[in-house]
Design a protein around this motif. Structure first.
Motif, short mmCIF file in Angstrom:
data_model
loop_
_atom_site.label_atom_id
_atom_site.label_comp_id
_atom_site.label_asym_id
_atom_site.label_seq_id
_atom_site.Cartn_x
_atom_site.Cartn_y
_atom_site.Cartn_z
N HIS A 172 0.85 -1.18 0.00
CA HIS A 172 0.00 0.00 0.00
C HIS A 172 0.89 1.24 0.00
N CYS A 221 -7.72 1.64 1.49
CA CYS A 221 -7.53 0.87 2.72
C CYS A 221 -7.96 1.66 3.94
N ASN A 235 -8.78 -3.26 5.68
CA ASN A 235 -7.85 -4.39 5.76
C ASN A 235 -7.46 -4.64 7.21
#
Length: 316
Positions: A172, A221, A235
């Motif tokens: 990420h 996320c 997540n």
């Protein structure tokens, strides 16, 4: 400073062995300070494992934390002993009726992604929880399905079913390095992902929300919702080292179609022990959330839920 837990809660012994500072209720009551009151609305079937994961993270800060365990009122779990639920959890209806307030509330995920939100048996009560946070919680942290449910309730953003499960340790990028929630974060990081649904980047941004962490592979996320004093993570930074392995082994044993979790095992070989490459960022994120609560929550808990304008007038 320690996290305040009942000495008989399994997490107390687990965290104590790991070196996390824990304190029994009697000792905590002798300290002349106000601890931060954090609630955990636990929607996961394996309650004890989830308690341990979140208590470990919020208990690692230098502040005294009082953790309260909350469950949905009518929903009965089949995976945790009834005596554990009776001893340590309070139904939301009882918490609501008491009028008590919290500095922070974590709402966990739940393995019910295949259901539309209104099909969930406790959806009506959960919507009541979301609305209650606006007057009784200073900051709410929605995790995975819990975060998706909150963003749907407050903004109408839908979740979308994936063709295959997003599963593994996914890279990420840090989209907002100046955010107080991302203090100390690297420019990119590995985060465990385990879900069958997603929220679309453009649909989140269309309702005016800010994406703090994103992935080109699995999408948004971490999202900040200033107007509702909330953050949503889709997540699982809270996962233990072996959580993805347990999920993979469970599905293999049941004959369910499942890919080997990506970038998790050395050489993507399930025979090798998995490596934890997200632990430091997990502690950073939840430590930053607790710190932000500490810096902004009113000392007088009666003021929690008041508008920021009213608080500024009182000098809080």
């Amino acid at each position: 400073m320690p996290i305040k837990l009942p000495r008989t809660l399994p997490a107390y012994e687990v965290l104590d062995r790991e070196g996390v500072m824990v304190m029994g209720e009697d000792a905590a009551d002798q300290q002349d300070i106000r601890p931060l009151r954090i609630g955990l609305l636990n929607l996961m079937p394996k309650k004890i494992a989830t308690e341990n994961q979140f208590a470990r993270l919020i208990g690692a800060t230098p502040l005294q934390i009082e953790l309260s365990l909350i469950r949905m009122t009518e929903h009965q779990t089949r995976n945790t002993a009834a005596d554990h639920m009776e001893s340590f959890y309070r139904p939301f209806a009882e918490v609501e009726a008491s009028g008590e307030k919290f500095d922070g509330l974590i709402i966990t995920g739940a393995p019910i992604e295949h259901l539309e939100f209104p099909e969930v048996t406790y959806w009506d009560e959960l919507q009541r929880v979301f609305d209650w946070t606006q007057s009784h919680v200073h900051s709410t942290f929605g995790v995975c399905w819990g975060g998706m449910a909150m963003i749907n309730h407050f903004h109408g953003v839908p979740k979308h079913l994936l063709n295959q499960k997003a599963f593994g340790c996914i890279r990420h990028r840090n989209c907002a390095p100046a955010s107080p929630y991302l203090r100390g974060f690297s420019d990119d990081m590995v985060i465990p992902v385990s879900r069958w649904t997603e929220l679309k980047r453009e649909e989140i941004e269309d309702v005016g929300l800010r994406i703090l962490i994103d992935s080109s592979e699995t999408g948004p996320c971490l999202v900040e919702d200033i107007d509702h004093r909330a953050v949503y993570i889709f997540n699982h930074l809270e996962y233990d080292s072996h959580t993805l392995k347990e999920e993979y082994d469970r599905d293999v044993a049941a004959g369910q179609p499942i890919n080997v979790p990506a970038n998790y095992y050395p050489g993507d070989d399930p025979a090798e022990p998995p490596q934890n490459r997200w632990r430091s960022h997990a502690h950073l994120l939840y430590g930053n959330w607790i710190s932000e609560i500490y810096l902004t929550t009113p000392y007088d808990m009666a003021e929690i839920g008041r508008s920021s304008t009213d608080l500024r007038k009182k000098g809080l």
